[in-house]
Scaffold this motif. Structure first.
Motif, PDB file in Angstrom:
ATOM      1  N   THR A 173       0.841  -1.204   0.000  1.00 56.74           N
ATOM      2  CA  THR A 173       0.000   0.000   0.000  1.00 56.74           C
ATOM      3  C   THR A 173       0.873   1.249   0.000  1.00 56.74           C
ATOM      4  N   ALA A 174       1.884   1.264   0.876  1.00 52.78           N
ATOM      5  CA  ALA A 174       2.782   2.416   0.952  1.00 52.78           C
ATOM      6  C   ALA A 174       3.577   2.594  -0.345  1.00 52.78           C
ATOM      7  N   GLU A 175       4.141   1.512  -0.863  1.00 56.11           N
ATOM      8  CA  GLU A 175       4.926   1.596  -2.093  1.00 56.11           C
ATOM      9  C   GLU A 175       4.063   2.065  -3.257  1.00 56.11           C
ATOM     10  N   ASN A 176       2.811   1.621  -3.288  1.00 59.31           N
ATOM     11  CA  ASN A 176       1.907   2.038  -4.363  1.00 59.31           C
ATOM     12  C   ASN A 176       1.662   3.540  -4.321  1.00 59.31           C
ATOM     13  N   MET A 177       1.460   4.090  -3.131  1.00 61.63           N
ATOM     14  CA  MET A 177       1.247   5.527  -2.990  1.00 61.63           C
ATOM     15  C   MET A 177       2.484   6.304  -3.437  1.00 61.63           C
ATOM     16  N   ILE A 178       3.645   5.833  -3.004  1.00 65.05           N
ATOM     17  CA  ILE A 178       4.906   6.496  -3.330  1.00 65.05           C
ATOM     18  C   ILE A 178       5.193   6.413  -4.828  1.00 65.05           C
ATOM     19  N   ASP A 179       4.905   5.249  -5.407  1.00 63.37           N
ATOM     20  CA  ASP A 179       5.100   5.039  -6.838  1.00 63.37           C
ATOM     21  C   ASP A 179       4.142   5.913  -7.643  1.00 63.37           C
ATOM     22  N   ARG A 180       2.896   6.001  -7.194  1.00 66.64           N
ATOM     23  CA  ARG A 180       1.877   6.745  -7.937  1.00 66.64           C
ATOM     24  C   ARG A 180       2.220   8.232  -8.031  1.00 66.64           C
ATOM     25  N   VAL A 181       2.760   8.813  -6.947  1.00 70.26           N
ATOM     26  CA  VAL A 181       3.097  10.239  -6.974  1.00 70.26           C
ATOM     27  C   VAL A 181       4.556  10.479  -7.353  1.00 70.26           C
ATOM     28  N   ASN A 182       5.287   9.390  -7.587  1.00 70.90           N
ATOM     29  CA  ASN A 182       6.663   9.470  -8.084  1.00 70.90           C
ATOM     30  C   ASN A 182       7.543  10.332  -7.185  1.00 70.90           C
ATOM     31  N   VAL A 183       7.653   9.918  -5.925  1.00 71.43           N
ATOM     32  CA  VAL A 183       8.511  10.632  -4.978  1.00 71.43           C
ATOM     33  C   VAL A 183       9.955  10.614  -5.481  1.00 71.43           C
ATOM     34  N   LYS A 184      10.573  11.791  -5.442  1.00 69.89           N
ATOM     35  CA  LYS A 184      11.931  11.936  -5.965  1.00 69.89           C
ATOM     36  C   LYS A 184      12.910  12.311  -4.853  1.00 69.89           C
ATOM     37  N   ALA A 185      14.169  12.044  -5.095  1.00 68.70           N
ATOM     38  CA  ALA A 185      15.226  12.386  -4.142  1.00 68.70           C
ATOM     39  C   ALA A 185      15.185  13.884  -3.845  1.00 68.70           C
ATOM     40  N   GLY A 186      15.329  14.211  -2.568  1.00 70.13           N
ATOM     41  CA  GLY A 186      15.382  15.601  -2.163  1.00 70.13           C
ATOM     42  C   GLY A 186      14.045  16.242  -1.869  1.00 70.13           C
ATOM     43  N   GLU A 187      12.942  15.578  -2.212  1.00 71.25           N
ATOM     44  CA  GLU A 187      11.626  16.164  -1.951  1.00 71.25           C
ATOM     45  C   GLU A 187      11.269  16.040  -0.469  1.00 71.25           C
ATOM     46  N   ARG A 188      10.388  16.925  -0.001  1.00 67.02           N
ATOM     47  CA  ARG A 188       9.885  16.877   1.371  1.00 67.02           C
ATOM     48  C   ARG A 188       8.536  16.174   1.356  1.00 67.02           C
ATOM     49  N   VAL A 189       8.428  15.100   2.139  1.00 66.60           N
ATOM     50  CA  VAL A 189       7.233  14.262   2.136  1.00 66.60           C
ATOM     51  C   VAL A 189       6.658  14.200   3.542  1.00 66.60           C
ATOM     52  N   LEU A 190       5.399  14.594   3.696  1.00 63.21           N
ATOM     53  CA  LEU A 190       4.698  14.502   4.975  1.00 63.21           C
ATOM     54  C   LEU A 190       3.901  13.215   5.014  1.00 63.21           C
ATOM     55  N   ILE A 191       4.043  12.439   6.097  1.00 67.32           N
ATOM     56  CA  ILE A 191       3.328  11.175   6.262  1.00 67.32           C
ATOM     57  C   ILE A 191       2.469  11.267   7.517  1.00 67.32           C
ATOM     58  N   THR A 192       1.150  11.144   7.371  1.00 68.67           N
ATOM     59  CA  THR A 192       0.266  11.096   8.531  1.00 68.67           C
ATOM     60  C   THR A 192       0.126   9.647   8.995  1.00 68.67           C
ATOM     61  N   GLY A 193      -0.288   9.453  10.244  1.00 70.89           N
ATOM     62  CA  GLY A 193      -0.429   8.092  10.756  1.00 70.89           C
ATOM     63  C   GLY A 193       0.851   7.303  10.648  1.00 70.89           C
ATOM     64  N   ALA A 194       1.981   7.950  10.963  1.00 69.65           N
ATOM     65  CA  ALA A 194       3.293   7.383  10.655  1.00 69.65           C
ATOM     66  C   ALA A 194       3.678   6.193  11.515  1.00 69.65           C
ATOM     67  N   SER A 195       2.980   5.946  12.625  1.00 71.09           N
ATOM     68  CA  SER A 195       3.348   4.810  13.479  1.00 71.09           C
ATOM     69  C   SER A 195       2.589   3.536  13.127  1.00 71.09           C
ATOM     70  N   GLY A 196       1.593   3.630  12.263  1.00 68.36           N
ATOM     71  CA  GLY A 196       0.833   2.451  11.857  1.00 68.36           C
ATOM     72  C   GLY A 196       1.601   1.599  10.864  1.00 68.36           C
ATOM     73  N   GLY A 197       0.983   0.505  10.428  1.00 69.73           N
ATOM     74  CA  GLY A 197       1.650  -0.418   9.518  1.00 69.73           C
ATOM     75  C   GLY A 197       2.040   0.238   8.210  1.00 69.73           C
ATOM     76  N   VAL A 198       1.102   0.949   7.574  1.00 67.60           N
ATOM     77  CA  VAL A 198       1.392   1.593   6.291  1.00 67.60           C
ATOM     78  C   VAL A 198       2.294   2.799   6.494  1.00 67.60           C
ATOM     79  N   GLY A 199       2.022   3.593   7.535  1.00 62.77           N
ATOM     80  CA  GLY A 199       2.825   4.781   7.773  1.00 62.77           C
ATOM     81  C   GLY A 199       4.277   4.472   8.058  1.00 62.77           C
ATOM     82  N   SER A 200       4.536   3.482   8.916  1.00 61.77           N
ATOM     83  CA  SER A 200       5.922   3.120   9.226  1.00 61.77           C
ATOM     84  C   SER A 200       6.612   2.494   8.014  1.00 61.77           C
ATOM     85  N   ALA A 201       5.841   1.793   7.187  1.00 61.67           N
ATOM     86  CA  ALA A 201       6.398   1.280   5.932  1.00 61.67           C
ATOM     87  C   ALA A 201       6.762   2.429   5.010  1.00 61.67           C
ATOM     88  N   ALA A 202       5.891   3.437   4.936  1.00 57.15           N
ATOM     89  CA  ALA A 202       6.132   4.573   4.049  1.00 57.15           C
ATOM     90  C   ALA A 202       7.400   5.323   4.428  1.00 57.15           C
TER      91      ALA A 202
END
Length: 355
Positions: A173-202
């Motif tokens: 789930t996390a990889e799909n989100m990251i892949d879909r928005v094409n996160v790039k090196a150096g970008e600033r990424v905010l992750i909500t729910g970061a302690s959950g399964g998907v959030g900690s994976a992200a």
């Protein structure tokens, strides 16, 4: 065999542990898995309580123990199609192939495999059609499980079954989100729910792309999330605009929605990307549509996963690029205790079930 059977939408009493169910037989194009481990996910609970129904507007935990009186069974599954009951749930599954059906190479027997959680549909005309293991078919909350040959991925790893079972649903789930928005090196990424399964994976998956992680989580988990790799950690409930400032992040990975959602579009810089795959804080939000179009934002709802997402995940695991986060293990027969612990949200990562 033993398995947990979901008998209907509702509370924890709808989960029945049975010890005398027949071992399923693999049909043509299928394999039989001896399950080594499964895990608890939000989707298991959401499906049990019927949270996906449009009749429900509360957060997941409001009905997680007892269900919702207002649930409409006609649209209570994630796909909007009535769930076929009884059902063996369990989107996560790691195990060993012990038998194969017709049209499957017999040499697969003995393979250690991970099951793809979001799978190709049995039949579908839309490019984004998909099914969830343990929802549209029986899943991993059992000693044995059947899956299509194409959805069982061989994996070579020294990790335990419990550790491997922590990956499929949350990390894909996390990889799909990251892949879909094409996160790039150096970008600033905010992750909500970061302690959950998907959030900690992200957190891990964003960091492997060399981007900066700003994580939002409960105050009691901030140090652990920092140790996991987050560059900045913000306590849940703080005013994000006051802490970070408007137009300060490139990407938002949202798993919460809820009351603070209206701050997220303002946090994004012009041309920023917002991606969402959960709404545990509540699905109903307020939005100023002017922010969306005046800032040229892009919004991505993420459920469907192209096959390369899971293929990438398996490769990351085999290259030891990811750290499994198993917080606790429970016997499958103790699934109600595991889901109660899941609802309490006092852990980081995943809760694993051993049949």
């Amino acid at each position: 065999m033993s398995a947990v059977v979901l008998t209907g939408h509702g509370g924890l009493d709808k989960l029945e542990y049975n010890t005398d169910l027949p071992v399923p037989r693999p049909g043509a194009g299928e394999v039989l898995i001896r399950v080594g481990a499964s895990a608890v996910n939000n989707t298991d609970i959401n499906t049990r309580i019927g949270w996906y129904s449009k009749a429900i507007t509360e957060d997941t935990n409001s009905g997680a123990a007892d269900g919702f009186e207002s649930v409409n069974t006609d649209d209570a599954s994630w796909s909007g199609v009535p769930l076929q009951l009884p059902r063996i749930q369990g989107a996560d599954c790691c195990g060993e192939v012990v038998a194969v059906g017709e049209q499957v190479d017999p040499s697969r027997v003995g393979e250690r495999v991970l099951i793809r959680a979001l799978q190709a549909p049995f039949n579908g005309a839309n490019a984004h059609d998909c099914i969830t293991y343990g929802s549209e078919c029986d899943g991993g909350f059992a000693q044995y499980a059947v899956v299509r040959d194409s959805e069982a991925y061989r994996i070579e790893s020294s990790l335990s079954d419990a550790e491997l079972a922590s990956f499929p649903c949350a990390y894909s789930t996390a990889e799909n989100m990251i892949d879909r928005v094409n996160v790039k090196a150096g970008e600033r990424v905010l992750i909500t729910g970061a302690s959950g399964g998907v959030g900690s994976a992200a957190i891990q998956l964003v960091k492997r792309r060399h981007a900066e992680v700003i994580a939002v989580c409960g105050a009691d988990k901030m140090q652990q999330i920092k140790e996991l790799g987050a560059d900045q950690v913000i306590s849940r409930g703080e005013n994000l605009l006051q802490v970070l400032g408007a137009d300060s992040v490139d990407v938002v990975i949202d798993l919460v929605a809820g009351d603070q959602w209206s701050q997220l579009p303002d946090l994004l810089q012009r041309g920023g990307r917002y991606t969402v795959a959960g709404a545990i804080g509540g699905p109903m939000v307020d939005m100023d549509v002017r922010t969306l179009y005046l800032k040229d934002l892009s919004f991505f709802g993420c459920t469907y996963q192209p096959r390369h997402v899971f293929e990438n995940l398996v490769a990351y695991i085999e290259r030891d690029e990811l750290k499994p986060l198993v917080s606790a293990q429970f016997a499958l027969k103790d699934i109600t205790q595991a889901q109660e612990a899941f609802m309490a949200k006092k852990f980081i990562g995943k809760l694993v079930l051993i049949p």
